[in-house]
Enzyme design. Structure first.
Site, PDB file in Angstrom:
ATOM      1  CE1 TYR A  82      -4.275 -15.486   5.824  1.00 16.38           C
ATOM      2  CE2 TYR A  82      -2.392 -14.079   5.121  1.00 16.38           C
ATOM      3  CZ  TYR A  82      -3.240 -14.588   6.031  1.00 16.38           C
ATOM      4  OH  TYR A  82      -3.080 -14.007   7.393  1.00 16.38           O
ATOM      5  CE1 TYR A  92      -3.626 -10.982  10.153  1.00 16.07           C
ATOM      6  CE2 TYR A  92      -1.676  -9.383  10.093  1.00 16.07           C
ATOM      7  CZ  TYR A  92      -2.233 -10.753   9.747  1.00 16.07           C
ATOM      8  OH  TYR A  92      -1.369 -11.799   9.425  1.00 16.07           O
ATOM      9  CG  ASP A 140      -0.054  -5.025  16.261  1.00 16.56           C
ATOM     10  OD1 ASP A 140       1.008  -4.608  15.956  1.00 16.56           O
ATOM     11  OD2 ASP A 140      -0.642  -5.887  15.958  1.00 16.56           O
ATOM     12  CE  LYS A 150       3.500  -6.566   8.169  1.00 22.67           C
ATOM     13  NZ  LYS A 150       2.205  -6.916   9.134  1.00 22.67           N
TER      14      LYS A 150
HETATM   15  C1  LIG Z   1       1.947  -8.131   9.965  1.00 26.65           C
HETATM   16  C2  LIG Z   1       1.354  -7.506  11.232  1.00 26.65           C
HETATM   17  C3  LIG Z   1       1.379  -8.643  12.402  1.00 26.65           C
HETATM   18  C4  LIG Z   1       2.024  -9.844  12.194  1.00 26.65           C
HETATM   19  O1  LIG Z   1       3.269  -9.797  11.945  1.00 26.65           O
HETATM   20  P1  LIG Z   1       4.038 -11.148  11.092  1.00 26.65           P
HETATM   21  O2  LIG Z   1       5.505 -10.665  10.971  1.00 26.65           O
HETATM   22  O3  LIG Z   1       3.377 -11.176   9.716  1.00 26.65           O
HETATM   23  O4  LIG Z   1       3.811 -12.348  12.147  1.00 26.65           O
HETATM   24  C5  LIG Z   1       0.534  -8.288  13.376  1.00 26.65           C
HETATM   25  N1  LIG Z   1       0.027  -7.083  13.602  1.00 26.65           N
HETATM   26  C6  LIG Z   1       0.138  -6.021  12.501  1.00 26.65           C
HETATM   27  C7  LIG Z   1      -0.441  -4.785  12.738  1.00 26.65           C
HETATM   28  C8  LIG Z   1       0.598  -6.430  11.527  1.00 26.65           C
HETATM   29  O5  LIG Z   1       0.315  -5.543  10.277  1.00 26.65           O
END
Ligand SMILES: *Cc1c(COP(=O)(O)O)cnc(C)c1O
Length: 431
Positions: free
Chosen positions: A22, A150, A250, A279
């Protein structure tokens, strides 16, 4: 001979050629060169040391330069760094998948490995679409997501991110159109109010083309740092069952203990049909993600017209990443992560509370190893970032949100440096 760049040379070249997340080349935001990192400390090339409050975006669990993770990496590099995953398999991947099945919420027992969080979300969405196609209901091809959510930056993932902060208007003609439910307003620890569920309930009752609900369980991360009632998650699980819709959780940010449970779904005692991890998966060492699903989803897909799940990254199941991930999980489970998170939670609550008295602060909230100070209005990075660095701490705010989620190994003293630094910087802000 190899010559290191000076700090200034490095930053000049960086500003000239290197995209950062960004970022703009016209108005570059402050950027710092890191020479090495150890434990919870980042050592800058200009000689300064910063205590890392961000865990490099939720990913570092056990601190930087961890001897056991280093060893797992080099040991695996000596055997093989990579091998294709089509038709071949290997112990690091098999062990990792077995561990993930064992630790994750009940019923999830098939694992698809991929390269990054966003891709694991793409995979989850494709699984849901392919499932409904396979079982003869291809009209179920849209998703319900939550406002302030997100899920990543690729096109599928972007389509389920908050429409405003996800800048949907920029990509208006290229994004799949999804449905957005209001986020629940009841906080974590509070009971569910009927109005929390009204929006998603209405969507599920009226829309007949929904493949799945996708959400971040308990903690909405980058889209708002919001921690909501566990009863909401239970209610959504029930609604999904009632309306024959899949649930995708997620846990890319919340997985592996951050909220006080190994997985945030455990706060509500639910299992999703599909789970995304990323992550923290390798303890912050390298990029790796996983999408888990239950038998219903995997059987549906495999019995369908395509007969196979249609996805296959080149670097799928990378042995280096899998070996480090296995070792990171071992280190986590052998240590007392629960006590560590509890300790961080208590200290964060105590030490961030004074921020509530500041005029520029709208809200302070803490869950597990996550501390959030929400400001009344958005602030620019230029205003905040250098001030944090001056305090010797690495905190990367965005918009109205100043937040930290340090590595679990942080000492009480270093955590105090973080919280006090945040207080000092915020207290100097003009309201
Ligand atoms: C960071 C994140 C993503 C995306 O992961 P990247 O490895 O940056 O592609 C998706 N969902 C959540 C909840 C996240 O925190």
């Amino acid at each position: 001979m190899f010559m290191h760049l000076s700090n200034d040379q490095l930053l000049d070249l960086d500003r000239e050629h290197v995209w950062h997340p960004y970022s703009s080349f016209l108005t570059p935001s402050p950027t710092y060169a890191v020479e090495r990192a150890e434990g919870v400390k980042l050592y800058l090339k200009d000689g300064r040391t910063l205590i890392d409050g961000m865990s490099s975006w939720w990913s570092v669990l056990h601190g930087y330069n961890h001897p056991r993770l280093n060893q797992a990496l080099t040991r695996q590099a000596d055997a093989m760094s990579h091998v294709m995953f089509g038709g071949l398999t290997h112990e690091p991947a098999v062990r990792l998948c077995q561990k993930l099945v064992e630790l994750s919420p009940e019923g999830l027992n098939k694992v698809f490995l991929s390269d990054s969080g966003s891709v694991s979300v793409e995979v989850a969405m494709k699984m849901a679409l392919q499932y409904w196609h396979s079982v003869g209901q291809p009209q179920k091809n849209r998703f319900i997501a939550l406002k302030n959510g997100y899920h990543g930056d690729t096109f599928g993932a972007m389509s389920v991110c908050d429409p405003v902060t996800g800048m949907h208007h920029v990509f208006a003609d290229n994004l799949m159109q999804q449905y957005f439910a209001e986020r629940p307003e009841s906080r974590f620890g509070e009971p569910l109010q009927p109005q929390d569920i009204a929006s998603i309930q209405h969507l599920l009752e009226t829309k007949k083309d929904v493949a799945a609900v996708i959400l971040e369980p308990i903690v909405q991360g980058a889209g708002g740092m919001w921690m909501y009632s566990a009863e909401y998650l239970q209610a959504v699980r029930n609604l999904c069952d009632k309306h024959n819709v899949l649930l995708i959780a997620d846990e890319i940010a919340t997985g592996f203990g951050r909220t006080g449970k190994l997985f945030a779904c455990e706060h509500a005692g639910i299992s999703p049909d599909i789970l995304c991890l990323g992550k923290t998966l390798t303890g912050g060492y390298m990029t790796l993600a996983a999408t888990l699903c239950n038998d219903k989803v995997s059987q549906g897909i495999c019995e369908g017209e395509a007969g196979v799940f249609m996805h296959g990254p080149t670097f799928m199941g990378n042995p280096l990443a899998c070996a480090v991930a296995c070792e990171s999980i071992n280190v986590l489970l052998e240590g007392d992560w629960q006590a560590n998170i509890q300790r961080m939670e208590t200290q964060l609550k105590q030490e961030l509370k004074p921020c509530n008295t500041l005029k520029s602060v709208a809200d302070v909230r803490v869950l597990g190893g996550i501390g959030v100070v929400e400001l009344h209005r958005s602030r620019s990075l230029d205003e905040l970032q250098p001030a944090f660095v001056e305090q010797g701490i690495w905190v990367r705010p965005f918009g109205k949100l100043v937040y930290i989620m340090p590595p679990y190994c942080i000492s009480a003293e270093d955590l105090s440096t973080l919280t006090q630094g945040i207080y000092r910087v915020i207290s100097k802000l003009k309201p």
